[in-house]
Design a protein around this motif. Sequence first.
Motif, mmCIF file in Angstrom:
data_model
loop_
_atom_site.group_PDB
_atom_site.id
_atom_site.type_symbol
_atom_site.label_atom_id
_atom_site.label_comp_id
_atom_site.label_asym_id
_atom_site.label_seq_id
_atom_site.Cartn_x
_atom_site.Cartn_y
_atom_site.Cartn_z
ATOM 1 N N ALA A 57 5.805 -3.692 -15.559
ATOM 2 C CA ALA A 57 4.846 -4.754 -16.085
ATOM 3 C C ALA A 57 3.975 -4.904 -17.369
ATOM 4 O O ALA A 57 3.523 -5.824 -17.873
ATOM 5 N N ARG A 61 -1.529 -8.615 -23.056
ATOM 6 C CA ARG A 61 -1.969 -9.720 -21.723
ATOM 7 C C ARG A 61 -3.246 -9.079 -21.855
ATOM 8 O O ARG A 61 -3.664 -8.253 -23.141
ATOM 9 N N ASP A 68 -5.256 -8.554 -13.403
ATOM 10 C CA ASP A 68 -4.216 -8.761 -12.480
ATOM 11 C C ASP A 68 -2.126 -8.264 -12.297
ATOM 12 O O ASP A 68 -1.748 -7.658 -11.399
ATOM 13 N N THR A 69 -2.163 -7.679 -13.925
ATOM 14 C CA THR A 69 -0.996 -7.224 -14.412
ATOM 15 C C THR A 69 -1.043 -5.962 -13.636
ATOM 16 O O THR A 69 0.141 -5.220 -13.043
ATOM 17 N N THR A 72 -0.869 -5.851 -9.686
ATOM 18 C CA THR A 72 0.508 -6.189 -8.675
ATOM 19 C C THR A 72 1.967 -5.254 -9.557
ATOM 20 O O THR A 72 2.483 -4.525 -8.955
#
Length: 461
Positions: A57, A61, A68-69, A72
Motif C-alpha cells: 500500500a 499520499r 485511509d491507506t 485499508t
Amino acid sequence: MTLALRYTAHSEVGLVRKNNQDSAYTSPTMLIVADGMGGAAAGDLASAVAVRELRAADAPRSGELMLDTLSTAIDAASDAISDLVDSDPRLDGMGSTVCGVMFDGEQLGLANIGDSRAYRYRDGRLTRLTRDHSWVQTLVDEGRITEAEALEHPHRSLILKVINGQPQHQPDLELVDALAGDRLLVCSDGLCGFVTDDVIAARMDGDRDDVMNALVGLAHSEGGQDNITIILADIVEGEPEGATEVLGAAALLDLDNLSEATAPIPDLPADGTPRPDPAAGEVARYAPLARRRASVWVKLTLLVLLPLLAIGGAGWAWYGYTQRQFYVGANNELLAIFQGIPEPVFNLPLSHVVTTDTTRVADLPLYYQEQVRDTLPANSYEAAEDALATLRVKAEACIAQREQRETATATPSPSDSATPSDSASPKGSASPTGSASVTPSSPTAAPTPSDTSTPAAPTEC
C-alpha cells in the motif's frame, strides 16, 4: 522547503529468543514495525503478513488519505491472517502488532494496534505518540501502577487488540504535525517493554547511528529477552535519504508465497492424539521476567542454607513471607486461588487452596489455559480475586462462542446467502462504492464493544 525523512533501522533476535518474530519496513514515505505472536512459526508469519500488506500500500499520499491507506492495509493483513488460520488450524492464535507512520512532507499519518510504540523527540523532550493496547496500560491510566511497575507486572504482555482476523480489533489512526528537527522513534516492545521512557529520552540526542547503538545497548542491558526492532528517523529540510528496506522475519520469508511458510510446523498427529497447542510457543513470551524468577530461586536456596547455618529464625521469617503470597492456578479442572508459592521445597508444598471457583480451566481460551497452568502470581488476595474475575469473564465468553458455533452448525439459517469463503472468517464486505463495511459473517465473529477494564484474549476460543 519540503520536509523529508532520513532514517536508520535495526532488527535482531535479542539475547534470549531463538528466532526473530518482529518485522519492519522503511521507505521515504512509510516507517512500520510489526511484532508477531502465536508461536515460533506463526509469529514470524503474522508480522510478515502485516508488512507485506503495508508495503504493497506504500505510495505518496497526503492528509486523511494516509490514514485511509493505513487502515485499508491493516484490514487486508487481518483478512490474510484469517484466511491462513482457516486453511491451517495449526496457526490458530497468531497475530501481530502494527505501529508506524506515513509521511507526506508536512504531516505524519499515524497507525497503531498492539503494544509497539511511536515516539517524537522535539526540543529535548520525548513524547509518546501512541497508546499501548494492553492491560497494564489501563492500570497505568487509572493510576493503579507506575510506568516503571508496568515493566515488571506479571501480566505486562496481555494485549487487548492485535491484528488477528477479528474485525473488532481496529487500529488507532491520527494525523500528527511534523517540524524540521523532529526525531521519530518506532520500536517493538523489545525496547519499550523493558526500558522506561525517561531512560530512552536520555539517549535520544546525537548522531542517529550512535543513538541507535545506545538504544540497542539499553535493551541488551535489560537482558535482551525479546526481539528488538527499532526505527530512528529525522525530519529534515531537503531531499529524503534512505533505502526502501524490509527487516526481520519479513526479510526471511517469501512475502509472495507466505502460505509456504507454514511448512516447518509439525504435521497433525495421525493416531488421534491431541494436536499441538498453537499457544504453547508463546509461553516464554508472556512469562515473568527472568530476574523475577531468579529471585524466587534465591529464596529457595536460602531456605536450604539457613538451617545448615542454624539461623532457623530467618527461615521461619521467609516461610511467613511465602504465606503472604497468592496466585491463581488450577485445582484439578477448576480455577482456584492459592495462598503461598507454587514451588515445593523437599517435596513439601508451600501453598494451599483458599478459594475454588466453579469456572473450568478447559472453558478458557488456549492462551489463558497456559497461563493458569503456569500460575498467575498476585500481590494480594484482592489482586488474585481480580484476576479470577477476569478469567471468569473470558470463560463465559468462550462458552457463549462455542454454543453459538454449535447452534449455527446444527440449525443453519435458510436465508443465509453467505458463500463458503464468507463464512470462513470474520471479515468486512465491500460495498458497491468500494468502501469497506465490517459486518460479522457468522455469530462467532460478532464484534464486541471495547472494554478497557477486562483484557481481551490474545488467542481466540
